[in-house]
Write an enzyme that holds these catalytic residues in place. Structure first.
Site, PDB file in Angstrom:
ATOM      1  N   GLY A 241     -53.475 -15.853 -97.609  1.00  0.00           N
ATOM      2  CA  GLY A 241     -53.240 -16.087 -96.466  1.00  0.00           C
ATOM      3  C   GLY A 241     -52.684 -17.527 -96.370  1.00  0.00           C
ATOM      4  O   GLY A 241     -52.102 -18.145 -95.168  1.00  0.00           O
ATOM      5  N   ARG A 314     -44.181  -6.689 -84.947  1.00  0.00           N
ATOM      6  CA  ARG A 314     -45.401  -8.064 -85.403  1.00  0.00           C
ATOM      7  C   ARG A 314     -45.283  -8.231 -83.579  1.00  0.00           C
ATOM      8  O   ARG A 314     -46.535  -9.118 -82.872  1.00  0.00           O
ATOM      9  CB  ARG A 314     -45.060  -9.249 -85.894  1.00  0.00           C
ATOM     10  CG  ARG A 314     -44.910  -8.393 -87.512  1.00  0.00           C
ATOM     11  CD  ARG A 314     -45.117  -9.460 -89.021  1.00  0.00           C
ATOM     12  NE  ARG A 314     -46.227 -10.540 -88.636  1.00  0.00           N
ATOM     13  CZ  ARG A 314     -46.009 -12.080 -88.307  1.00  0.00           C
ATOM     14  NH1 ARG A 314     -45.011 -12.368 -87.419  1.00  0.00           N
ATOM     15  NH2 ARG A 314     -47.234 -13.049 -87.888  1.00  0.00           N
ATOM     16  N   CYS A 345     -40.115   3.219 -75.271  1.00  0.00           N
ATOM     17  CA  CYS A 345     -40.784   4.015 -74.230  1.00  0.00           C
ATOM     18  C   CYS A 345     -42.078   2.619 -73.919  1.00  0.00           C
ATOM     19  O   CYS A 345     -43.327   3.315 -73.459  1.00  0.00           O
ATOM     20  CB  CYS A 345     -40.549   4.757 -73.598  1.00  0.00           C
ATOM     21  SG  CYS A 345     -39.287   5.174 -73.981  1.00  0.00           S
TER      22      CYS A 345
HETATM   23  C1  LIG Z   1     -53.652  -9.133 -97.137  1.00  0.00           C
HETATM   24  C2  LIG Z   1     -54.194 -10.104 -97.865  1.00  0.00           C
HETATM   25  C3  LIG Z   1     -53.656 -11.074 -98.915  1.00  0.00           C
HETATM   26  C4  LIG Z   1     -52.600 -11.365 -98.619  1.00  0.00           C
HETATM   27  O1  LIG Z   1     -52.416 -12.266 -97.716  1.00  0.00           O
HETATM   28  P1  LIG Z   1     -51.649 -13.396 -96.815  1.00  0.00           P
HETATM   29  O2  LIG Z   1     -51.933 -14.076 -95.597  1.00  0.00           O
HETATM   30  O3  LIG Z   1     -50.174 -12.050 -96.702  1.00  0.00           O
HETATM   31  O4  LIG Z   1     -50.779 -13.662 -98.187  1.00  0.00           O
HETATM   32  C5  LIG Z   1     -55.136 -11.219 -99.473  1.00  0.00           C
HETATM   33  N1  LIG Z   1     -55.451 -10.576-100.492  1.00  0.00           N
HETATM   34  C6  LIG Z   1     -56.125  -9.729 -99.273  1.00  0.00           C
HETATM   35  C7  LIG Z   1     -57.522  -9.008 -99.629  1.00  0.00           C
HETATM   36  C8  LIG Z   1     -55.139  -9.035 -98.737  1.00  0.00           C
HETATM   37  O5  LIG Z   1     -56.009  -8.142 -97.235  1.00  0.00           O
END
Ligand SMILES: *Cc1c(COP(=O)(O)O)cnc(C)c1O
Length: 418
Positions: A241, A314, A345
């Protein structure tokens, strides 16, 4: 953008390879990654956690190319996976099964069985039904599996709603107030489930430490309750995250994030697991694309390029902003505000809006910060073959994924025999 992408005499380079040469050899659109940028980011995480027992499990979904997985496996990475497809990728890339964490809300029986067969390190469980299914299958195989419960702490990650995963109205994890009873039940009734840890992942692209602090406090409270109930764990998995800077965000540095986790969690004596995806790979890749047409309408100037939303989703999906850079700088030309759009398109098919660029038809541009959730989210929409992927290592470039051919696109399709 990583410092491994930089201008030299007005020409944009990935490490020691200029991007005009990449386009000449590999054609456009293509993803270009820097090997050293990836190693650099890996080392930043390793350094940040070196004072505590820890495991860094790269979240494969951010970029699942075998070359990336292989480089990280060679650094000693573990992997966080969400499907048996990702499991096979990790194994094919030389990753170790016992360093794999299997996350995800919808693990199918065949996927669970395969994970048991190869001996994945841990299942991060997201529902009671899933837990029961894993236990039944493990019992049938007569194999004990490691289990962590992913808790849903009901904490706002303060990120885009599509990538927030820690709120009680999200499908992820098990309510924080239900987990202690569940751990007791597992211990009492599920002999094939070895309780090793507790996990969470509250969202992606977090740009402040606050939500991480709240989550840690919640996790520690649950761990204390478990301890009182006589249940001791070995691992605490804080998920991924950590955000990156795309435009003007000011996410905490990897070192600062590491310091926080180490400080708050070292007392617990537990091994810390983190699952970084974006923060490991986002700045290690650019998307190289060529301007096909410049189109001036009464309302707008459009730069129509040969990469579209099928190559990089994205912007269309999250209105994400990525830097757009000319590969050759032309200080003599006046800048114009362009919407940089693709061939697909859909009016959602944009890569950037209102960008000041000095462009001519045929120019190359680079879209930065696309090493995470770029190539892996690409599709064949509009019957567009997926782009090639290139890895640069100093003055060398390697094709790490060939461009698809049009024949590849319908190789699995059949017409009716009538
Ligand atoms: C997507 C995900 C991550 C990685 O998230 P990032 O924001 O890319 O670091 C880690 N653990 C789980 C369970 C995820 O679903």
């Amino acid at each position: 953008m990583s410092p491994y992408f930089s201008y030299k005499n007005g020409l944009l380079y990935a490490e020691e390879v200029n991007l005009v040469d990449v386009a000449t050899q590999a054609h456009t659109p293509c993803y270009v990654y820097s090997r050293h940028a990836l190693i650099h980011n890996w080392q930043a995480f390793a350094e940040a956690f070196k004072t505590v027992p820890h495991r860094i499990c790269y979240a494969v979904k951010a970029n699942a190319n075998l070359a990336i997985l292989n480089l990280l496996a060679a650094q000693g990475a573990g992997f966080d996976i969400v499907s048996s497809g990702e499991l096979e990728r990790v194994l094919a890339a030389g990753g170790r099964a016992d360093k794999i964490i299997f996350s995800g809300v919808a693990k199918q029986s065949a996927e669970i069985l395969r994970a048991i067969e190869v001996g994945v390190g841990c299942f991060n469980v997201e529902s009671v039904s899933e837990l029961e299914r894993i236990h039944t299958l493990a019992a049938r195989e007569q194999k004990r599996v490691n289990i962590a419960i992913r808790i849903n702490p009901n904490i706002d990650a303060r990120t885009h709603p599509y990538i927030a995963t820690g709120l009680s109205n999200n499908k992820f994890g098990i309510d924080r107030y239900d987990v202690v009873a569940l751990y007791k039940k597992i211990q009492a009734t599920m002999p094939y489930c070895q309780l090793t840890g507790i996990a969470c992942h509250i969202g992606s692209q977090l740009t402040e430490l606050g939500p991480f602090v709240e989550t840690i406090e919640c996790m520690l409270a649950v761990i204390a309750e478990l301890k009182r109930a006589g249940i001791t764990l070995k691992q605490i998995d804080m998920g991924g995250g950590l955000g990156v800077r795309y435009r003007d965000e000011t996410p905490p540095a990897i070192a600062e994030y590491g310091r926080l986790l180490c400080e708050k969690l070292k007392e617990s004596g537990l091994e810390i697991i983190i699952e970084p995806g974006r923060s490991l790979v986002a700045d290690t890749g650019i998307l190289l694309t060529r301007v096909e047409y410049l189109k001036q309408t009464r309302a707008k100037n459009f730069a129509i390029v040969d990469a579209g939303m099928n190559d990089l989703l994205r912007p269309a999906l999250y209105e994400a902003w990525h830097p757009i850079l000319p590969v050759v700088q032309h200080s003599d030309r006046p800048g114009v505000l362009y919407d940089v759009v693709g061939p697909v398109c859909e009016s959602a098919d944009f890569l950037g809006k209102n960008r000041l660029l000095a462009l001519a038809e045929g120019d190359l541009i680079a879209i930065a910060g696309v090493g995470a959730y770029g190539a892996c989210m690409s599709s064949n929409y509009n019957a567009r073959p997926r782009a090639a992927e290139i890895m640069v290592d100093r003055e060398k470039m390697y094709v790490i994924r060939e461009r698809e051919t049009v024949q590849d696109l319908f190789a699995w399709e059949k017409v009716l025999l009538c």
